[in-house]
Design a protein around this motif. Structure first.
Motif, PDB file in Angstrom:
ATOM      1  N   LEU A 173       0.083   3.730   0.136  1.00  0.00           N
ATOM      2  CA  LEU A 173      -0.628   4.670   1.006  1.00  0.00           C
ATOM      3  C   LEU A 173      -2.057   4.913   0.520  1.00  0.00           C
ATOM      4  O   LEU A 173      -2.989   5.044   1.327  1.00  0.00           O
ATOM      5  N   LEU A 174      -2.254   4.976  -0.798  1.00  0.00           N
ATOM      6  CA  LEU A 174      -3.607   5.154  -1.337  1.00  0.00           C
ATOM      7  C   LEU A 174      -4.517   3.987  -0.950  1.00  0.00           C
ATOM      8  O   LEU A 174      -5.714   4.163  -0.718  1.00  0.00           O
ATOM      9  N   SER A 175      -3.948   2.781  -0.880  1.00  0.00           N
ATOM     10  CA  SER A 175      -4.768   1.605  -0.555  1.00  0.00           C
ATOM     11  C   SER A 175      -4.987   1.433   0.938  1.00  0.00           C
ATOM     12  O   SER A 175      -5.886   0.671   1.347  1.00  0.00           O
ATOM     13  N   ASP A 197      -7.841   5.859   5.220  1.00  0.00           N
ATOM     14  CA  ASP A 197      -9.166   5.592   5.793  1.00  0.00           C
ATOM     15  C   ASP A 197     -10.215   5.400   4.703  1.00  0.00           C
ATOM     16  O   ASP A 197     -11.115   4.564   4.838  1.00  0.00           O
ATOM     17  N   ASP A 198     -10.143   6.185   3.663  1.00  0.00           N
ATOM     18  CA  ASP A 198     -11.067   6.040   2.532  1.00  0.00           C
ATOM     19  C   ASP A 198     -10.221   5.656   1.307  1.00  0.00           C
ATOM     20  O   ASP A 198      -9.879   6.514   0.488  1.00  0.00           O
ATOM     21  N   PRO A 199      -9.873   4.375   1.201  1.00  0.00           N
ATOM     22  CA  PRO A 199      -8.907   3.957   0.160  1.00  0.00           C
ATOM     23  C   PRO A 199      -9.426   4.208  -1.250  1.00  0.00           C
ATOM     24  O   PRO A 199     -10.598   3.964  -1.551  1.00  0.00           O
ATOM     25  N   VAL A 254      -1.462  -6.755  -3.020  1.00  0.00           N
ATOM     26  CA  VAL A 254      -2.294  -6.277  -1.907  1.00  0.00           C
ATOM     27  C   VAL A 254      -3.492  -5.502  -2.440  1.00  0.00           C
ATOM     28  O   VAL A 254      -4.641  -5.675  -1.967  1.00  0.00           O
ATOM     29  N   ILE A 255      -3.266  -4.659  -3.429  1.00  0.00           N
ATOM     30  CA  ILE A 255      -4.347  -3.843  -3.982  1.00  0.00           C
ATOM     31  C   ILE A 255      -5.357  -4.725  -4.716  1.00  0.00           C
ATOM     32  O   ILE A 255      -6.585  -4.547  -4.582  1.00  0.00           O
ATOM     33  N   LEU A 256      -4.879  -5.696  -5.485  1.00  0.00           N
ATOM     34  CA  LEU A 256      -5.795  -6.600  -6.195  1.00  0.00           C
ATOM     35  C   LEU A 256      -6.626  -7.427  -5.217  1.00  0.00           C
ATOM     36  O   LEU A 256      -7.812  -7.700  -5.464  1.00  0.00           O
ATOM     37  N   ALA A 257      -6.018  -7.844  -4.116  1.00  0.00           N
ATOM     38  CA  ALA A 257      -6.778  -8.588  -3.107  1.00  0.00           C
ATOM     39  C   ALA A 257      -7.866  -7.705  -2.512  1.00  0.00           C
ATOM     40  O   ALA A 257      -8.996  -8.159  -2.280  1.00  0.00           O
ATOM     41  N   ALA A 258      -7.538  -6.426  -2.280  1.00  0.00           N
ATOM     42  CA  ALA A 258      -8.547  -5.505  -1.741  1.00  0.00           C
ATOM     43  C   ALA A 258      -9.659  -5.242  -2.744  1.00  0.00           C
ATOM     44  O   ALA A 258     -10.800  -4.944  -2.363  1.00  0.00           O
ATOM     45  N   ASP A 267      -5.916 -12.848  -9.536  1.00  0.00           N
ATOM     46  CA  ASP A 267      -4.905 -11.912 -10.012  1.00  0.00           C
ATOM     47  C   ASP A 267      -3.939 -11.533  -8.892  1.00  0.00           C
ATOM     48  O   ASP A 267      -2.725 -11.394  -9.115  1.00  0.00           O
ATOM     49  N   ALA A 268      -4.469 -11.399  -7.701  1.00  0.00           N
ATOM     50  CA  ALA A 268      -3.615 -11.051  -6.566  1.00  0.00           C
ATOM     51  C   ALA A 268      -2.615 -12.175  -6.284  1.00  0.00           C
ATOM     52  O   ALA A 268      -1.429 -11.916  -6.019  1.00  0.00           O
TER      53      ALA A 268
END
Length: 551
Positions: free
Chosen positions: A457-459, A462-464, A492-496, A502-503
């Protein structure tokens, strides 16, 4: 000459008046009775004459002649005695070497074991068993080349399956070898002669061939069948092990519990239920003999559940709560109740109150049991799908109220907050879900499911907050490193965060742990390969078929 013929030379003739009177009387008496004793007496009378012969003047033996033959006779007796004593001395020495070899093996002195086994072979005939034991000792000492050379003659040929224990030893060695790190799965020309280290799959295929040969060499040997079954399971061929274990179980009922577990792993519920029925008395006897046998208690509960005896399974586990204070029996009781809940849902059981009661009892035994909390949070939607439209079904609001009452009771607040977060997601209320996941993570940072959902949810807001999301995802991975969804979320977070390498590593770990066939995951992996400049690999993930193996 008949056996019962009258012999005048022994008994005397009835009309021979020159014979002594006692002989005449004896002859008449014996001739009136059975004739067989007559022959025995005659033979006994003849033995001295046959041995000594007639007097010397008639060509018979004399004392001098007997004395002359005595050395030869004594030598013959001596040779027989020497052979007898020597045999027993060798047998005694072999026993001493065998004991010494076992003691050396227990002490880890591999070189001493090799020497002793070699000596045992020399004392024996260097038969199949001697060579096999020496080869095993050489292998344990790290001298595989010598062991291989020694066993070559035991593997048979095109028309000879060879010596079964030798094939079992080869299969065991192949399955125990560590991976060499290569990726080539091409099988070597011969399993035994190739010097290059084969891949894991090639070794597995070699081991399976040896196990097949062992079973052909000794089709009726129960010990070979049992060892082969264990190795077949280790080689990833449990289906081939099942008939072997079933054959053995007919004579050895103690095998049924293992066979039940094997059928469960094979996804054969009918066979597992049949095996469970046969395993139940075996496990009950084990538990009766030793009430502290935790393994027997757990397996018996499993067998009872598979036989549809849920209440008996609960009673069996509940009786062990005080006997196994450190055995986590309460969590097992919670799991049994959740399993019964799942069966109730699958069977479209209309007793909705019983479903809720099962979940409440599960949480009574273990208030923080995640699967029970998850089902409690989502049971509304699940139950509604199982009922007709005109039948009342619980709503998401009903579930929420029940969870809030549990939260007010103060039991397992982290778990209840997690369940309330899932309930909020069911109602498509992300703000409330975020609040409850945040509370659950603060109360119990090791609750991987709550951390995983909070990180996601944090990622995705709207403002991750990607840095915090990664920190929470790290906590989830630390708590459950083998959970595929946890690995996927971190990927998913590493890709973002623009860390595609790493992702990709996290995605590959997620696929390895069960997400291989997910179209969403495969599409995301394809995008990562595109970002890394590997379009050919991206294409294979984007358009290639997903593996057919079960997740």
């Amino acid at each position: 000459m008949g056996l019962f013929r009258r012999r005048p030379d022994l008994l005397g003739d009835a009309d021979d008046f020159s014979a002594p009177p006692w002989r005449v009387r004896l002859g008449r008496s014996l001739r009136g009775a059975a004739g067989a004793p007559v022959e025995w007496v005659r033979t006994a009378r003849q033995w001295p004459r046959r041995f000594w012969g007639q007097p010397a003047e008639d060509g018979g033996r004399s004392w001098g002649r007997v004395a002359g033959a005595f050395p030869a006779a004594a030598a013959g007796v001596g040779l027989v005695t020497f052979a007898f004593v020597g045999h027993h001395q060798r047998s005694g020495l072999a026993r001493e070497y065998e004991i010494a070899a076992r003691e050396a093996a227990a002490e880890g002195d591999a070189d001493a074991v090799v020497l002793l086994r070699r000596r045992l072979g020399e004392l024996g005939q260097n038969g199949e068993r001697d060579r096999l034991q020496l080869a095993a000792a050489l292998s344990a000492a790290g001298r595989d080349a010598e062991a291989l050379e020694l066993l070559t003659g035991l593997l048979g040929g095109p028309d000879d399956p060879g010596y079964a224990p030798a094939h079992l030893l080869f299969a065991h060695k192949l399955l125990e070898e560590p991976d060499a790190g290569e990726t080539d799965d091409e099988e070597p020309q011969t399993a035994e002669s190739n010097t290059a280290a084969p891949s894991r799959e090639a070794r597995r295929r070699q081991a399976l061939r040896h196990l097949t040969a062992a079973l052909e060499a000794a089709p009726d040997d129960d010990r070979v069948a049992g060892d082969a079954a264990s190795l077949l399971i280790k080689a990833g061929a449990p289906a081939a092990a099942a008939p072997l274990l079933e054959r053995l179980a007919a004579e050895r009922p103690e095998i049924w519990p293992d066979l039940m577990r094997l059928y469960v792993g094979l996804g054969r519920p009918e066979d597992a239920a049949r095996a469970a029925e046969a395993a139940t008395p075996v496990l009950q006897n084990r538990l009766n003999r030793n009430p502290l046998d935790r393994d027997a208690r757990l397996r018996l509960a499993d067998a009872l559940v598979r036989n549809g005896r849920f209440d008996d399974a609960v009673s069996t586990l509940a009786a062990g709560r005080s006997l196994h204070p450190d055995g986590n029996v309460d969590r097992l009781l919670a799991a049994v109740h959740v399993g019964e809940y799942d069966r109730s849902v699958a069977a479209r059981d209309g007793r909705l109150g019983r479903r809720l009661l099962l979940l409440e009892r599960a949480l009574k035994y273990d208030a923080g049991f995640g699967p029970a909390l998850e089902r409690l949070a989502t049971f509304a939607a699940t139950a509604a799908a199982q009922f007709d439209r005109d039948v009342a079904a619980p709503t998401v609001e009903d579930a929420r109220q029940l969870l809030e009452r549990m939260l007010a009771s103060g039991e397992a607040p982290a778990g209840v907050h997690f369940a309330l977060g899932l309930n909020a997601l069911q109602a498509d209320d992300r703000e409330k879900a975020f609040f409850h996941f945040e509370r659950a993570h603060q109360l119990d940072p090791k609750l991987a499911e709550a951390a995983n959902n909070l990180a996601y949810l944090l990622s995705q807001q709207d403002d991750p907050d990607l840095e915090r999301a990664l920190a929470v995802a790290d906590a989830a991975v630390a708590a459950a490193p083998n959970h595929p969804q946890v690995r996927h979320t971190r990927g998913v977070i590493l890709a973002a965060l623009d860390r595609p390498e790493d992702a990709l590593l996290e995605y590959e770990r997620a696929m390895e742990r069960g997400l291989t066939r997910s179209p969403e995951v495969r599409a995301e992996v394809a995008d990562l390969y595109d970002r890394l400049g590997r379009p050919e690999l991206a294409e294979s993930f984007r358009n290639g078929p997903a593996p057919s193996s079960a997740e």
